[in-house]
Design an enzyme around this catalytic site. Structure first.
Site, mmCIF file in Angstrom:
data_model
loop_
_atom_site.group_PDB
_atom_site.id
_atom_site.type_symbol
_atom_site.label_atom_id
_atom_site.label_comp_id
_atom_site.label_asym_id
_atom_site.label_seq_id
_atom_site.Cartn_x
_atom_site.Cartn_y
_atom_site.Cartn_z
ATOM 1 N N TRP A 136 1.823 13.428 -13.717
ATOM 2 C CA TRP A 136 2.232 12.706 -14.918
ATOM 3 C C TRP A 136 1.178 12.810 -16.018
ATOM 4 O O TRP A 136 -0.025 12.682 -15.763
ATOM 5 C CB TRP A 136 2.447 11.240 -14.568
ATOM 6 C CG TRP A 136 2.647 10.342 -15.755
ATOM 7 C CD1 TRP A 136 1.676 9.774 -16.541
ATOM 8 C CD2 TRP A 136 3.894 9.911 -16.314
ATOM 9 N NE1 TRP A 136 2.235 9.014 -17.542
ATOM 10 C CE2 TRP A 136 3.595 9.079 -17.424
ATOM 11 C CE3 TRP A 136 5.230 10.136 -15.982
ATOM 12 C CZ2 TRP A 136 4.588 8.481 -18.198
ATOM 13 C CZ3 TRP A 136 6.216 9.533 -16.752
ATOM 14 C CH2 TRP A 136 5.899 8.719 -17.842
ATOM 15 N N MET A 137 1.645 12.978 -17.262
ATOM 16 C CA MET A 137 0.777 12.927 -18.440
ATOM 17 C C MET A 137 1.492 12.138 -19.524
ATOM 18 O O MET A 137 2.696 12.296 -19.725
ATOM 19 C CB MET A 137 0.469 14.332 -18.953
ATOM 20 C CG MET A 137 -0.284 14.355 -20.282
ATOM 21 S SD MET A 137 -0.626 16.031 -20.880
ATOM 22 C CE MET A 137 1.026 16.632 -21.179
ATOM 23 N N GLU A 156 1.808 -0.332 -30.510
ATOM 24 C CA GLU A 156 0.958 0.448 -29.638
ATOM 25 C C GLU A 156 0.301 1.572 -30.437
ATOM 26 O O GLU A 156 0.793 1.985 -31.485
ATOM 27 C CB GLU A 156 1.783 1.061 -28.499
ATOM 28 C CG GLU A 156 2.389 0.049 -27.548
ATOM 29 C CD GLU A 156 3.028 0.719 -26.357
ATOM 30 O OE1 GLU A 156 2.540 0.500 -25.234
ATOM 31 O OE2 GLU A 156 4.018 1.461 -26.537
ATOM 32 N N ARG A 194 -4.331 -3.622 -27.000
ATOM 33 C CA ARG A 194 -4.696 -2.313 -26.479
ATOM 34 C C ARG A 194 -4.781 -1.232 -27.573
ATOM 35 O O ARG A 194 -4.387 -1.436 -28.702
ATOM 36 C CB ARG A 194 -3.715 -1.866 -25.410
ATOM 37 C CG ARG A 194 -2.244 -1.816 -25.793
ATOM 38 C CD ARG A 194 -1.415 -1.447 -24.573
ATOM 39 N NE ARG A 194 0.025 -1.412 -24.811
ATOM 40 C CZ ARG A 194 0.841 -2.444 -24.623
ATOM 41 N NH1 ARG A 194 0.347 -3.604 -24.210
ATOM 42 N NH2 ARG A 194 2.137 -2.339 -24.843
ATOM 43 N N ASP A 195 -5.314 -0.085 -27.137
ATOM 44 C CA ASP A 195 -5.298 1.171 -27.893
ATOM 45 C C ASP A 195 -6.175 1.139 -29.142
ATOM 46 O O ASP A 195 -5.690 1.295 -30.270
ATOM 47 C CB ASP A 195 -3.862 1.546 -28.277
ATOM 48 C CG ASP A 195 -2.894 1.508 -27.117
ATOM 49 O OD1 ASP A 195 -3.350 1.686 -25.977
ATOM 50 O OD2 ASP A 195 -1.696 1.283 -27.341
ATOM 51 N N GLN A 251 -3.816 10.482 -21.048
ATOM 52 C CA GLN A 251 -3.462 9.623 -19.937
ATOM 53 C C GLN A 251 -2.866 10.473 -18.816
ATOM 54 O O GLN A 251 -1.966 11.281 -19.050
ATOM 55 C CB GLN A 251 -2.452 8.577 -20.392
ATOM 56 C CG GLN A 251 -3.002 7.592 -21.414
ATOM 57 C CD GLN A 251 -3.871 6.535 -20.767
ATOM 58 O OE1 GLN A 251 -3.404 5.546 -20.238
ATOM 59 N NE2 GLN A 251 -5.176 6.749 -20.817
ATOM 60 N N ASP A 284 -0.024 9.620 -23.208
ATOM 61 C CA ASP A 284 -0.662 9.581 -24.522
ATOM 62 C C ASP A 284 -1.842 10.537 -24.675
ATOM 63 O O ASP A 284 -2.731 10.580 -23.808
ATOM 64 C CB ASP A 284 -1.190 8.177 -24.817
ATOM 65 C CG ASP A 284 -0.166 7.085 -24.648
ATOM 66 O OD1 ASP A 284 0.966 7.394 -24.254
ATOM 67 O OD2 ASP A 284 -0.501 5.924 -24.904
ATOM 68 N N SER A 340 -5.243 3.882 -23.099
ATOM 69 C CA SER A 340 -5.476 4.719 -24.277
ATOM 70 C C SER A 340 -6.612 4.199 -25.162
ATOM 71 O O SER A 340 -6.966 3.033 -25.128
ATOM 72 C CB SER A 340 -4.195 4.833 -25.102
ATOM 73 O OG SER A 340 -3.224 5.568 -24.398
#
Length: 573
Positions: free
Chosen positions: A50-51, A231, A176-177, A69, A53, A113
């Protein structure tokens, strides 16, 4: 010798020095693509799992870095780490060992992230969100272990972590982020963190003198009562006087600022004026304005959680975006991977200062090989013709259309229609007056399968309106994949040329209309139109003839994307 050539030679030296058999691994890459027809040839993706951001892209000492990510153990989301890859040209890549792993109390449940900031002395640092042992989202700092290593393979987390924790009205799971930080005229750093306060999406503003101790500003930089959680916010200056990018800390002069927020599964941006002395951001048109035509998005298809960075080497701002899958979780588990990164795009403000233009970076053109050209080709009502001489499943196409009978365009029934609904109501197989006309890509020989990227022209009062659509309704015989249609209005005058560029890479189609004013990314999974059984067509299902003034199409070579195998202990000078 050109810089990119030198870079590739250095990359190969690096690969050989660390025990990577470059030729063998490239053959593995090509064989993997043949075995799995939906893997891409020139889009960035890891060998498996899985990949999502893109995180902290940057240019450092002659090397481009992309963090992202990644789940090291599965093709579904979880176990979030910061994977790390490097390149000399943003096309060919080597995967390195992970930069950040969830090993500490402040990121025990995931390294989420964040961004990279280049400090004034030239040292890069990472700010990232950790999901701590209490499942709170906190902000953390990491630095390179060895600044003399241009690949920055090892990162050390700060003893001061976590730097910021959710307090007061900030919900612990809505914080976040962090953005790339910028330096204000008072020599204090600023950064934004995505959040939601009282149900409103917001970009919380923080300041620091030392990059360790941060204080929350009294007011957010911006918020919206028309959206929920923001986000992956992004904030950066753009020039009013040219296409060059600007460093994130540039202030004053002929510039505007862009604020981007990710919500509702899309990336929206607004243009405004930023007063760095009082940290006031005055927007030209706000998020989710009532005028559908002004709801600007980076991309009107499958594109999310994007991140930009300033490329100091070529004085440009580059945009990356995560492109999700449109198949099922069980499909992802079966094929062993999920997620792509878009082609890196140069991004700049249009001459009117109203919206962004995006275009694939010039380096991608180095992959062009066989070429076909057409000029002044008329497509009569209801006609389809094949474009031959290239590899249709792995191609780059640029085409310009002219409309000799524009005055007969249909009238729009609504002053402010939703372009997505228009594309759904009038898909590629529904004939109109001026349109649909465009390209049928990843198509089977008998057109049982195809994805249509096309335009329609309407009248709205005294003006013309150009609608661009990407129709996936017949993209695959499979019944368990998302075949949503996408659409947007293109702010161009159809009395001039109408341009379209599409990058086709097996299961992804990135399309750029109006020289980059509208971008639409689609994921498709054909059962018939695979590899050599894929075809490319131009079409016109409207009642009026359309002319192709120019069409150029190229087969695209496969990018060199190498896995990293540490077969012996590296010797570091």
């Amino acid at each position: 010798m050109e810089g990119s050539t030198v870079g590739i030679l250095l990359l190969l030296i690096f690969l050989i020095g660390y025990g990577v058999e470059a030729g063998a691994d490239h053959e593995i890459q090509k064989n993997l693509q043949k075995q799995q027809p939906y893997r891409t040839a020139f889009h960035f993706q890891p060998p498996k799992n899985w990949m999502n951001d893109p995180n902290g892209p940057m240019y450092y000492k002659g090397v481009y870095h992309l963090f992202y990510q990644y789940n090291p153990y599965s093709a579904v989301w979880g176990n979030m780490t910061w994977a790390h890859s490097v390149s000399y040209n943003l096309v060919d890549w080597i995967h390195l060992e992970h930069a950040l792993n969830p090993t500490d109390p402040y990121d025990f449940n995931g390294c989420f992230s964040g961004s990279v900031t280049i400090l004034p002395e030239g040292n890069p640092v990472i700010l990232y969100t950790g999901n701590d042992y209490e499942s709170r989202q906190v902000q953390n700092l990491a630095m390179p272990k060895n600044l003399s290593d241009p690949f920055l393979r090892e990162w050390v987390k700060s003893d001061h972590n976590p730097l910021l924790s959710p307090i007061n009205e900030i919900k612990p799971d809505l914080f976040r982020d962090p953005t790339t930080a910028w330096l204000g005229p008072d020599k204090q750093w600023r950064l934004l963190i995505g959040s939601q306060i009282n149900g409103h999406g917001t970009a919380l503003l923080y300041r620091s003198e030392d990059f360790i101790n941060w204080t929350r500003a009294h007011s957010p930089l911006h918020f919206s009562n028309k959206t929920g959680m923001w986000e992956c916010p992004d904030f950066y200056p753009v020039s009013l006087s040219g296409t060059n990018g600007l460093d994130t800390s540039v202030q004053g002069g002929a510039i505007k600022h862009i604020l981007k927020a990710s919500f509702n599964d899309h990336d929206y941006y607004i243009v405004g004026t930023y007063d760095s002395k009082i940290d006031n951001f005055t927007v030209d048109t706000d998020f989710m304005d009532d005028n559908m035509k002004l709801r600007y998005r980076y991309d009107y298809g499958m594109f999310y959680a994007s991140k930009t960075f300033f490329d100091d080497a070529k004085k440009r701002r580059i945009l990356w975006g995560w492109v999700t899958e449109a198949d099922t979780k069980s499909d992802d588990i079966e094929k062993g991977w999920s997620g792509l990164q878009s082609i890196p795009r140069s991004v700049w403000l249009d001459k009117a200062g109203k919206q962004l233009l995006q275009w694939p970076i010039a380096e991608i053109e180095k992959l062009r090989s066989e070429e076909v050209n057409l000029q002044n080709k008329e497509i009569k009502e209801g006609n389809v013709f094949e474009i031959t001489g290239i590899t249709a499943s792995q191609a780059d196409i640029e085409v310009s259309f002219q409309l000799p009978n524009l005055h007969v365009a249909e009238q729009l029934n609504s002053d402010i229609p939703d372009p997505q609904l228009l594309c759904n109501e009038n898909n590629a197989s529904t004939g109109g007056v001026l349109g649909p006309f465009g390209l049928l890509v990843l198509a089977s020989k008998n057109l049982t399968e195809y994805t249509a990227i096309y335009f329609r022209i309407y009248k709205s009062q005294e003006n013309y309106v150009v609608l661009m659509c990407s129709d996936q309704s017949r993209s695959s015989l499979a019944t368990d994949v998302n075949k949503s249609n996408f659409g947007a209005f293109v702010d161009i005058d159809p009395r001039q040329k109408i341009s379209l560029r599409s990058l086709i890479d097996h299961s992804i189609i990135e399309s750029f209309g109006g020289e980059g004013k509208v971008c639409i990314t689609a994921r498709v999974y054909p059962k018939l139109a695979i590899d050599e059984s894929s075809y490319l067509y131009a079409f016109n299902y409207g009642k009026q003839s359309v002319e192709i003034s120019n069409l150029s199409a190229w087969s695209m070579k496969t990018a060199q994307i190498f896995p990293f195998h540490q077969r012996r202990k590296p010797q570091i000078d």
